[in-house]
Write a protein that holds these residues in place. Structure first.
Motif, PDB file in Angstrom:
ATOM      1  N   LEU A 116     -30.007  21.500  -6.256  1.00  8.75           N
ATOM      2  CA  LEU A 116     -30.224  20.096  -5.902  1.00  8.75           C
ATOM      3  C   LEU A 116     -30.779  19.968  -4.489  1.00  8.75           C
ATOM      4  O   LEU A 116     -31.565  19.062  -4.208  1.00  8.75           O
ATOM      5  N   VAL A 117     -30.360  20.866  -3.615  1.00 10.88           N
ATOM      6  CA  VAL A 117     -30.922  20.858  -2.266  1.00 10.88           C
ATOM      7  C   VAL A 117     -32.420  21.109  -2.329  1.00 10.88           C
ATOM      8  O   VAL A 117     -33.212  20.460  -1.638  1.00 10.88           O
ATOM      9  N   LEU A 118     -32.827  22.029  -3.201  1.00 13.92           N
ATOM     10  CA  LEU A 118     -34.256  22.297  -3.379  1.00 13.92           C
ATOM     11  C   LEU A 118     -34.967  21.067  -3.924  1.00 13.92           C
ATOM     12  O   LEU A 118     -36.111  20.771  -3.550  1.00 13.92           O
ATOM     13  N   LEU A 119     -34.284  20.342  -4.816  1.00 18.18           N
ATOM     14  CA  LEU A 119     -34.873  19.128  -5.374  1.00 18.18           C
ATOM     15  C   LEU A 119     -35.118  18.103  -4.283  1.00 18.18           C
ATOM     16  O   LEU A 119     -36.211  17.520  -4.186  1.00 18.18           O
ATOM     17  N   GLU A 120     -34.103  17.873  -3.445  1.00 19.68           N
ATOM     18  CA  GLU A 120     -34.271  16.901  -2.372  1.00 19.68           C
ATOM     19  C   GLU A 120     -35.357  17.357  -1.395  1.00 19.68           C
ATOM     20  O   GLU A 120     -36.174  16.548  -0.931  1.00 19.68           O
ATOM     21  N   GLU A 121     -35.388  18.651  -1.073  1.00 21.24           N
ATOM     22  CA  GLU A 121     -36.400  19.157  -0.154  1.00 21.24           C
ATOM     23  C   GLU A 121     -37.802  18.938  -0.709  1.00 21.24           C
ATOM     24  O   GLU A 121     -38.723  18.556   0.019  1.00 21.24           O
ATOM     25  N   ARG A 122     -37.945  19.169  -2.015  1.00 20.91           N
ATOM     26  CA  ARG A 122     -39.269  18.979  -2.623  1.00 20.91           C
ATOM     27  C   ARG A 122     -39.664  17.506  -2.605  1.00 20.91           C
ATOM     28  O   ARG A 122     -40.821  17.160  -2.369  1.00 20.91           O
TER      29      ARG A 122
END
Length: 248
Positions: free
Chosen positions: A148-154
């Motif tokens: 989810l952190v990757l999702l927010e970063e993207r």
């Protein structure tokens, strides 16, 4: 306590979820608000599919991820059928074509609905599927949380205007500062554990499932209220800021 770490590597269960998201991407206009979230979520889910195929995810982690994604797809299906998706998703579907809502708002409103509501219920779904307790899934929850952190970063990399465009006085700056992925994840974990205890208590005492249903409904509505505020129309973006196109 279930020995989650002894579960074998998961089969490629994520594949059907990825195919659904790809089909949605092809069928929706690029500027559609739900499509903005779907494109970002698809890229992250494709990465999860590769990790599952490589044996990097346990059966439990993959099951949690699939149950999680299915909650979003169920909301899409409900809206497409003319029904009422969960309250947390309704603002996104209602405002999906509003010209005054920016792509970044659409994406983060989707993340808010998915984490704030869907993640807690997905934990409960997974516990039922695997016959375990939420405590047994804590490590898997953290693994999905890292995704989810990757999702927010993207979302922020692809859709946030450059630093010269996102000024302190921009209302979007204020909206972004009012929501936190970390707090949303913590809230989802607490909600999942609370909901599981309520359902266990009801089952043990032979009670009707009213408290658990009421808890779920209140969670849904509160997350939906946050999403509605996140989608406050702010007007057209300044020249040069993102249009919402996301590479895949």
């Amino acid at each position: 306590m279930a020995q989650i770490e002894q579960f074998p590597a998961a089969p490629a269960e994520v594949g059907p979820v990825v195919e659904r998201m790809r089909a949605l991407r092809a069928s929706w206009p690029e500027a559609d608000g739900v499509a903005v979230f779907n494109r970002v979520y698809l890229t992250v889910t494709e990465d999860i599919e590769r990790r599952v195929a490589a044996g990097e995810f346990t059966r439990a982690a993959a099951t949690l991820d699939v149950r999680f994604a299915e909650r979003y797809l169920a909301a899409v299906d409900a809206a497409a059928a003319g029904g009422r998706p969960p309250a947390c998703w309704r603002p996104l579907f209602q405002y999906r074509g509003h010209p005054g809502v920016r792509p970044l708002q659409f994406a983060l409103a989707g993340v808010n609905a998915h984490i704030g509501h869907d993640l807690a219920l997905a934990v409960v779904d997974t516990c039922r599927s695997l016959g375990c307790e939420p405590a047994d899934l804590e490590g898997e929850f953290e693994r999905v949380g890292d995704v989810l952190v990757l999702l927010e970063e993207r979302v922020r990399e692809e859709l946030m205007p450059g630093p010269d465009l996102l000024e302190v006085g921009d209302p979007l700056t204020h909206l972004l500062g009012c929501w936190s992925l970390e707090r949303a994840r913590d809230g989802a974990w607490l909600a999942a554990r609370s909901l599981w205890r309520l359902r266990r208590l009801e089952h043990g005492l032979g009670l009707l499932p009213e408290p658990a249903e009421e808890f779920t409904e209140r969670l849904d509505r509160s997350v939906g209220l946050v999403g509605r505020m996140m989608l406050t129309p702010l007007g057209a973006q300044s020249s040069g800021s993102s249009t919402g196109a996301i590479s895949s």
